[in-house]
Design a protein around this motif. Sequence first.
Motif, PDB file in Angstrom:
ATOM      1  N   ALA A   1       0.833  -1.205   0.000  1.00 22.56           N
ATOM      2  CA  ALA A   1       0.000   0.000   0.000  1.00 22.56           C
ATOM      3  C   ALA A   1       0.868   1.256   0.000  1.00 22.56           C
ATOM      4  O   ALA A   1       0.566   2.236  -0.659  1.00 22.56           O
ATOM      5  CB  ALA A   1      -0.906   0.007   1.222  1.00 22.56           C
ATOM      6  N   GLY A   2       1.998   1.211   0.739  1.00 21.05           N
ATOM      7  CA  GLY A   2       2.879   2.371   0.803  1.00 21.05           C
ATOM      8  C   GLY A   2       3.437   2.721  -0.558  1.00 21.05           C
ATOM      9  O   GLY A   2       3.494   3.877  -0.943  1.00 21.05           O
ATOM     10  N   TYR A  19       7.464  19.341  -4.407  1.00 19.33           N
ATOM     11  CA  TYR A  19       7.642  19.354  -2.952  1.00 19.33           C
ATOM     12  C   TYR A  19       7.217  18.009  -2.408  1.00 19.33           C
ATOM     13  O   TYR A  19       6.167  17.512  -2.812  1.00 19.33           O
ATOM     14  CB  TYR A  19       6.795  20.458  -2.307  1.00 19.33           C
ATOM     15  N   PRO A  20       8.017  17.463  -1.489  1.00 16.05           N
ATOM     16  CA  PRO A  20       9.341  17.924  -1.068  1.00 16.05           C
ATOM     17  C   PRO A  20      10.453  17.302  -1.921  1.00 16.05           C
ATOM     18  O   PRO A  20      10.273  16.214  -2.455  1.00 16.05           O
ATOM     19  CB  PRO A  20       9.419  17.417   0.375  1.00 16.05           C
ATOM     20  N   VAL A  21      11.567  17.990  -2.005  1.00 19.11           N
ATOM     21  CA  VAL A  21      12.721  17.472  -2.755  1.00 19.11           C
ATOM     22  C   VAL A  21      13.906  17.224  -1.825  1.00 19.11           C
ATOM     23  O   VAL A  21      14.996  16.915  -2.273  1.00 19.11           O
ATOM     24  CB  VAL A  21      13.133  18.429  -3.898  1.00 19.11           C
ATOM     25  N   LYS A  22      13.665  17.396  -0.519  1.00 15.14           N
ATOM     26  CA  LYS A  22      14.702  17.134   0.496  1.00 15.14           C
ATOM     27  C   LYS A  22      13.984  16.808   1.804  1.00 15.14           C
ATOM     28  O   LYS A  22      12.754  16.970   1.902  1.00 15.14           O
ATOM     29  CB  LYS A  22      15.618  18.348   0.642  1.00 15.14           C
ATOM     30  N   PRO A  23      14.700  16.345   2.814  1.00 15.55           N
ATOM     31  CA  PRO A  23      14.047  16.003   4.087  1.00 15.55           C
ATOM     32  C   PRO A  23      13.273  17.179   4.699  1.00 15.55           C
ATOM     33  O   PRO A  23      13.671  18.338   4.560  1.00 15.55           O
ATOM     34  CB  PRO A  23      15.221  15.594   4.986  1.00 15.55           C
ATOM     35  N   VAL A  24      12.176  16.831   5.361  1.00 15.13           N
ATOM     36  CA  VAL A  24      11.319  17.817   6.030  1.00 15.13           C
ATOM     37  C   VAL A  24      11.444  17.615   7.539  1.00 15.13           C
ATOM     38  O   VAL A  24      11.336  16.487   8.030  1.00 15.13           O
ATOM     39  CB  VAL A  24       9.848  17.652   5.601  1.00 15.13           C
ATOM     40  N   THR A  25      11.692  18.691   8.263  1.00 21.96           N
ATOM     41  CA  THR A  25      11.796  18.626   9.721  1.00 21.96           C
ATOM     42  C   THR A  25      10.418  18.856  10.335  1.00 21.96           C
ATOM     43  O   THR A  25       9.732  19.815   9.982  1.00 21.96           O
ATOM     44  CB  THR A  25      12.779  19.692  10.254  1.00 21.96           C
ATOM     45  N   ALA A  44       5.162  11.072  11.005  1.00 20.93           N
ATOM     46  CA  ALA A  44       6.392  11.245  10.225  1.00 20.93           C
ATOM     47  C   ALA A  44       6.696  10.009   9.377  1.00 20.93           C
ATOM     48  O   ALA A  44       7.102  10.132   8.215  1.00 20.93           O
ATOM     49  CB  ALA A  44       7.564  11.556  11.161  1.00 20.93           C
ATOM     50  N   ASP A  45       6.491   8.828   9.945  1.00 20.98           N
ATOM     51  CA  ASP A  45       6.721   7.585   9.193  1.00 20.98           C
ATOM     52  C   ASP A  45       5.799   7.525   7.980  1.00 20.98           C
ATOM     53  O   ASP A  45       6.218   7.145   6.878  1.00 20.98           O
ATOM     54  CB  ASP A  45       6.485   6.357  10.082  1.00 20.98           C
ATOM     55  N   GLY A  46       4.531   7.878   8.178  1.00 19.63           N
ATOM     56  CA  GLY A  46       3.569   7.846   7.085  1.00 19.63           C
ATOM     57  C   GLY A  46       3.908   8.839   5.981  1.00 19.63           C
ATOM     58  O   GLY A  46       3.809   8.525   4.789  1.00 19.63           O
ATOM     59  N   LEU A  47       4.335  10.037   6.381  1.00 21.32           N
ATOM     60  CA  LEU A  47       4.703  11.059   5.396  1.00 21.32           C
ATOM     61  C   LEU A  47       5.980  10.668   4.655  1.00 21.32           C
ATOM     62  O   LEU A  47       6.111  10.905   3.451  1.00 21.32           O
ATOM     63  CB  LEU A  47       4.868  12.418   6.077  1.00 21.32           C
ATOM     64  N   THR A  48       6.931  10.053   5.363  1.00 18.30           N
ATOM     65  CA  THR A  48       8.176   9.599   4.721  1.00 18.30           C
ATOM     66  C   THR A  48       7.868   8.601   3.604  1.00 18.30           C
ATOM     67  O   THR A  48       8.413   8.706   2.494  1.00 18.30           O
ATOM     68  CB  THR A  48       9.111   8.956   5.768  1.00 18.30           C
ATOM     69  N   LYS A  49       6.996   7.662   3.874  1.00 15.65           N
ATOM     70  CA  LYS A  49       6.628   6.664   2.848  1.00 15.65           C
ATOM     71  C   LYS A  49       5.924   7.328   1.666  1.00 15.65           C
ATOM     72  O   LYS A  49       6.146   6.968   0.515  1.00 15.65           O
ATOM     73  CB  LYS A  49       5.726   5.594   3.463  1.00 15.65           C
ATOM     74  N   ARG A  50       5.081   8.298   1.973  1.00 13.46           N
ATOM     75  CA  ARG A  50       4.320   8.950   0.909  1.00 13.46           C
ATOM     76  C   ARG A  50       5.197   9.870   0.058  1.00 13.46           C
ATOM     77  O   ARG A  50       5.075   9.920  -1.165  1.00 13.46           O
ATOM     78  CB  ARG A  50       3.165   9.751   1.524  1.00 13.46           C
ATOM     79  N   ASN A 264      -3.921  14.121   5.381  1.00  6.73           N
ATOM     80  CA  ASN A 264      -5.207  13.417   5.445  1.00  6.73           C
ATOM     81  C   ASN A 264      -5.136  12.036   4.809  1.00  6.73           C
ATOM     82  O   ASN A 264      -5.799  11.099   5.268  1.00  6.73           O
ATOM     83  CB  ASN A 264      -6.300  14.270   4.797  1.00  6.73           C
ATOM     84  N   ALA A 265      -4.302  11.892   3.762  1.00  6.93           N
ATOM     85  CA  ALA A 265      -4.128  10.578   3.132  1.00  6.93           C
ATOM     86  C   ALA A 265      -3.436   9.604   4.087  1.00  6.93           C
ATOM     87  O   ALA A 265      -3.816   8.434   4.194  1.00  6.93           O
ATOM     88  CB  ALA A 265      -3.322  10.719   1.842  1.00  6.93           C
ATOM     89  N   VAL A 266      -2.427  10.091   4.794  1.00 12.01           N
ATOM     90  CA  VAL A 266      -1.718   9.243   5.768  1.00 12.01           C
ATOM     91  C   VAL A 266      -2.657   8.838   6.903  1.00 12.01           C
ATOM     92  O   VAL A 266      -2.721   7.676   7.302  1.00 12.01           O
ATOM     93  CB  VAL A 266      -0.469   9.982   6.326  1.00 12.01           C
ATOM     94  N   LEU A 267      -3.416   9.808   7.429  1.00 13.13           N
ATOM     95  CA  LEU A 267      -4.310   9.524   8.561  1.00 13.13           C
ATOM     96  C   LEU A 267      -5.443   8.573   8.189  1.00 13.13           C
ATOM     97  O   LEU A 267      -6.019   7.914   9.059  1.00 13.13           O
ATOM     98  CB  LEU A 267      -4.895  10.828   9.107  1.00 13.13           C
ATOM     99  N   ALA A 268      -5.756   8.492   6.896  1.00 16.59           N
ATOM    100  CA  ALA A 268      -6.832   7.602   6.436  1.00 16.59           C
ATOM    101  C   ALA A 268      -6.371   6.159   6.279  1.00 16.59           C
ATOM    102  O   ALA A 268      -7.202   5.261   6.124  1.00 16.59           O
ATOM    103  CB  ALA A 268      -7.389   8.107   5.103  1.00 16.59           C
ATOM    104  N   GLN A 269      -5.072   5.923   6.336  1.00 20.92           N
ATOM    105  CA  GLN A 269      -4.554   4.561   6.153  1.00 20.92           C
ATOM    106  C   GLN A 269      -4.937   3.678   7.339  1.00 20.92           C
ATOM    107  O   GLN A 269      -4.740   4.065   8.491  1.00 20.92           O
ATOM    108  CB  GLN A 269      -3.037   4.584   5.980  1.00 20.92           C
TER     109      GLN A 269
END
Length: 313
Positions: A1-2, A19-25, A44-50, A264-269
């Motif tokens: 799914a990821g 966006y993003p093209v580099k790590p996000v803090t 953060a884990d969910g956003l990293t995968k996305r 919202n996409a991450v939170l819906a998983q």
Amino acid sequence: AGLGLSAPFAAAPAQSGAYPVKPVTIICSAPAGTGPDVITRILADGLTKRWRERAVVEHRPGGRAIIATLAVKKSVPDGYTLYVALGSTFVILPEIHPDLPFDLQRDIVPIGLVAEQPFAIAVDPRLGLNSLADLIALAKRRQGELLYGTIRASAPHLATELFLSQAGIKMKFVAYPNTAKAVGDVMSGTVSTVVESLSGLKGAITSGQIKALAISSAKRLLEFPDLPTIAETIPGYTAKGWFALMAPAGTPKAILTKVNADLNAVLAQPEVKRKLASLGTYSHATTPAETAQYISGERALWKPVIKRMGLLN
């Protein structure tokens, strides 16, 4: 799914304005290992995968979240610094610190709600209490003698004082620097009661070292069906903590819109929902405008409680 979720962004860096093209803090005002930290890491884990770019959690604890919020305010508003803010930062902090080095409504902008979190009332099992009604009866017999602990001027502190006033009882407040110390003192019998989020109390409840009597949500939680609501004893009572994803003012609207959609996409998983629910934490999608309206409503709700408690400077 990821992988399926990430695929549309595989070629993103080549596009104009990607966006993003580099790590996000993602700044977190709570220390590592606390409930807010765990929730921030799940996000953060969910956003990293996305994103296929790392979302890195950076802890800036201390100063009632003033340190973290100031760091966000001073950061470049380019979407590469985000902030998981606690509800207490926006509801309580401006009331007890009128001389803040920032304006929360001007300097920090909402992206979306991350989650809501009800509070549990838990006691020393040796008291032999089996219900919230038992605690109320004991408090009435020993008016003003029982001690309860939580962090001063926190959302659980406000929620407890609202409960005490509606139940018509008095308990002495003992301030703690963190949840772990409060739980430890309930386990040792130094204080009788602790009020905190389930994520902070779950380990001690599960091990039987403290006994949960009620939850502050409007309805019973699916994951904790045997835990009654406070409203079952005090009709109409409800209280919750919450977390919102924020950014420094000036962050481009296109980035705010994209991060909101990704949040919202991450939170819906289902897996993310499961992880949050296991902590007694629940999410629902909101737009930036809805989040701003939600925060205004919370401030209006709790301001008179803060005033009544004498927390106003």
